[in-house]
Design a protein around this motif. Structure first.
Motif, PDB file in Angstrom:
ATOM      1  N   LEU A   1       0.921  -1.317   0.035  1.00 16.65           N
ATOM      2  CA  LEU A   1      -0.104  -0.202  -0.110  1.00 16.65           C
ATOM      3  C   LEU A   1       0.845   1.258  -0.098  1.00 16.65           C
ATOM      4  O   LEU A   1       0.428   2.284  -0.666  1.00 16.65           O
ATOM      5  N   LYS A   2       2.087   1.115   0.610  1.00 17.90           N
ATOM      6  CA  LYS A   2       2.857   2.411   0.789  1.00 17.90           C
ATOM      7  C   LYS A   2       3.616   2.583  -0.777  1.00 17.90           C
ATOM      8  O   LYS A   2       3.834   3.815  -1.000  1.00 17.90           O
ATOM      9  N   LYS A   3       3.784   1.629  -1.459  1.00 15.63           N
ATOM     10  CA  LYS A   3       4.269   1.730  -2.726  1.00 15.63           C
ATOM     11  C   LYS A   3       3.330   2.297  -3.860  1.00 15.63           C
ATOM     12  O   LYS A   3       3.699   2.570  -4.752  1.00 15.63           O
ATOM     13  N   LEU A   4       2.218   2.179  -3.350  1.00 19.94           N
ATOM     14  CA  LEU A   4       1.283   2.734  -4.364  1.00 19.94           C
ATOM     15  C   LEU A   4       1.047   4.455  -4.345  1.00 19.94           C
ATOM     16  O   LEU A   4       0.470   4.782  -5.250  1.00 19.94           O
ATOM     17  N   THR A   5       1.723   4.960  -3.250  1.00 20.65           N
ATOM     18  CA  THR A   5       1.558   6.531  -3.234  1.00 20.65           C
ATOM     19  C   THR A   5       2.754   6.981  -3.605  1.00 20.65           C
ATOM     20  O   THR A   5       3.959   6.842  -3.171  1.00 20.65           O
ATOM     21  N   LEU A   6       2.854   7.691  -4.824  1.00 16.20           N
ATOM     22  CA  LEU A   6       4.017   8.584  -5.394  1.00 16.20           C
ATOM     23  C   LEU A   6       4.277   9.623  -4.587  1.00 16.20           C
ATOM     24  O   LEU A   6       3.490  10.537  -4.051  1.00 16.20           O
ATOM     25  N   GLN A   7       5.680   9.835  -4.299  1.00 15.08           N
ATOM     26  CA  GLN A   7       6.187  10.934  -3.887  1.00 15.08           C
ATOM     27  C   GLN A   7       6.801  11.919  -4.985  1.00 15.08           C
ATOM     28  O   GLN A   7       7.908  11.328  -5.473  1.00 15.08           O
ATOM     29  N   LEU A   8       6.448  13.336  -5.138  1.00 20.91           N
ATOM     30  CA  LEU A   8       7.284  13.930  -6.271  1.00 20.91           C
ATOM     31  C   LEU A   8       7.845  15.225  -5.479  1.00 20.91           C
ATOM     32  O   LEU A   8       7.226  16.070  -4.739  1.00 20.91           O
ATOM     33  N   ILE A   9       8.892  15.177  -5.993  1.00 20.56           N
ATOM     34  CA  ILE A   9       9.967  16.388  -5.280  1.00 20.56           C
ATOM     35  C   ILE A   9      10.579  17.149  -6.561  1.00 20.56           C
ATOM     36  O   ILE A   9      11.086  16.503  -7.177  1.00 20.56           O
ATOM     37  N   GLU A  10      10.260  18.375  -6.556  1.00 19.12           N
ATOM     38  CA  GLU A  10      10.735  19.311  -7.500  1.00 19.12           C
ATOM     39  C   GLU A  10      11.994  19.812  -7.306  1.00 19.12           C
ATOM     40  O   GLU A  10      12.251  20.354  -6.029  1.00 19.12           O
ATOM     41  N   ILE A  11      13.393  19.787  -7.846  1.00 15.81           N
ATOM     42  CA  ILE A  11      14.500  20.292  -7.796  1.00 15.81           C
ATOM     43  C   ILE A  11      14.842  21.242  -8.736  1.00 15.81           C
ATOM     44  O   ILE A  11      15.067  20.807  -9.797  1.00 15.81           O
ATOM     45  N   LYS A  12      15.242  22.586  -8.395  1.00 13.58           N
ATOM     46  CA  LYS A  12      15.268  23.396  -9.326  1.00 13.58           C
ATOM     47  C   LYS A  12      16.924  23.920  -9.315  1.00 13.58           C
ATOM     48  O   LYS A  12      17.559  23.667  -8.373  1.00 13.58           O
ATOM     49  N   ASP A  13      17.498  23.989 -10.577  1.00 10.15           N
ATOM     50  CA  ASP A  13      18.761  24.434 -10.935  1.00 10.15           C
ATOM     51  C   ASP A  13      19.706  23.433 -10.475  1.00 10.15           C
ATOM     52  O   ASP A  13      20.798  23.585  -9.876  1.00 10.15           O
ATOM     53  N   ILE A  14      19.499  22.138 -10.761  1.00 10.40           N
ATOM     54  CA  ILE A  14      20.274  21.074 -10.443  1.00 10.40           C
ATOM     55  C   ILE A  14      21.297  21.051 -11.367  1.00 10.40           C
ATOM     56  O   ILE A  14      21.145  21.054 -12.378  1.00 10.40           O
ATOM     57  N   SER A  15      22.659  20.710 -10.930  1.00 11.89           N
ATOM     58  CA  SER A  15      23.907  20.654 -11.772  1.00 11.89           C
ATOM     59  C   SER A  15      23.706  19.309 -12.645  1.00 11.89           C
ATOM     60  O   SER A  15      23.286  18.342 -12.069  1.00 11.89           O
ATOM     61  N   ILE A  16      24.458  19.145 -13.719  1.00  6.81           N
ATOM     62  CA  ILE A  16      24.578  17.835 -14.395  1.00  6.81           C
ATOM     63  C   ILE A  16      25.248  16.701 -13.600  1.00  6.81           C
ATOM     64  O   ILE A  16      24.899  15.790 -13.512  1.00  6.81           O
ATOM     65  N   TRP A  17      26.160  17.181 -12.789  1.00  8.71           N
ATOM     66  CA  TRP A  17      26.971  16.343 -11.876  1.00  8.71           C
ATOM     67  C   TRP A  17      25.853  15.736 -10.822  1.00  8.71           C
ATOM     68  O   TRP A  17      25.648  14.428 -10.703  1.00  8.71           O
ATOM     69  N   ALA A  18      25.061  16.705 -10.146  1.00 12.14           N
ATOM     70  CA  ALA A  18      24.262  16.208  -9.171  1.00 12.14           C
ATOM     71  C   ALA A  18      23.054  15.487  -9.785  1.00 12.14           C
ATOM     72  O   ALA A  18      22.652  14.323  -8.947  1.00 12.14           O
ATOM     73  N   ALA A  19      22.676  15.656 -10.931  1.00 11.13           N
ATOM     74  CA  ALA A  19      21.505  15.235 -11.361  1.00 11.13           C
ATOM     75  C   ALA A  19      21.995  13.817 -11.719  1.00 11.13           C
ATOM     76  O   ALA A  19      21.114  12.725 -11.513  1.00 11.13           O
ATOM     77  N   ASN A  20      23.094  13.508 -12.266  1.00 13.69           N
ATOM     78  CA  ASN A  20      23.435  11.907 -12.558  1.00 13.69           C
ATOM     79  C   ASN A  20      23.557  11.256 -11.363  1.00 13.69           C
ATOM     80  O   ASN A  20      23.342   9.910 -11.267  1.00 13.69           O
ATOM     81  N   ILE A  21      24.403  11.715 -10.215  1.00 18.96           N
ATOM     82  CA  ILE A  21      24.239  11.104  -9.193  1.00 18.96           C
ATOM     83  C   ILE A  21      22.841  10.717  -8.454  1.00 18.96           C
ATOM     84  O   ILE A  21      22.616   9.636  -8.333  1.00 18.96           O
TER      85      ILE A  21
END
Length: 86
Positions: free
Chosen positions: A32-52
């Motif tokens: 039941l916990k897995k059916l609930t999505l959590q969405l988090i917006e991250i602004k201005d993330i660098s290419i390096w941080a995004a890949n990691i």
């Protein structure tokens, strides 16, 4: 085998559908916990941080959506959407 999309909009529907499959009672709360999505917006993330963060998200069952040019290195920063479950 039949594969079809389903839409469960209420907690009662989710519980009924998973229970109908016949899973172990101990696993019900986990699913039941897995059916609930959590969405988090991250602004201005660098290419390096995004890949990691993408790799960490994938390893833990989630994902990270970024601009298509971030992965190739043509865009240095992006807004990202981290997708996970509770």
């Amino acid at each position: 085998m039949v594969i079809r999309p389903i839409s469960l909009t209420k907690k009662e529907q989710e519980k009924y559908f998973i229970d109908k499959i016949g899973i172990d009672r101990e696993a019900l709360s986990i699913f039941l916990k897995k059916l609930t999505l959590q969405l988090i917006e991250i602004k201005d993330i660098s290419i390096w941080a995004a890949n990691i963060l993408k790799q960490v998200s994938l390893c833990s069952g989630g994902d990270l959506a970024v601009h298509r040019d971030v992965i190739s290195g043509r865009k240095e920063k992006s807004t990202a959407l981290m997708i996970g479950n509770e």
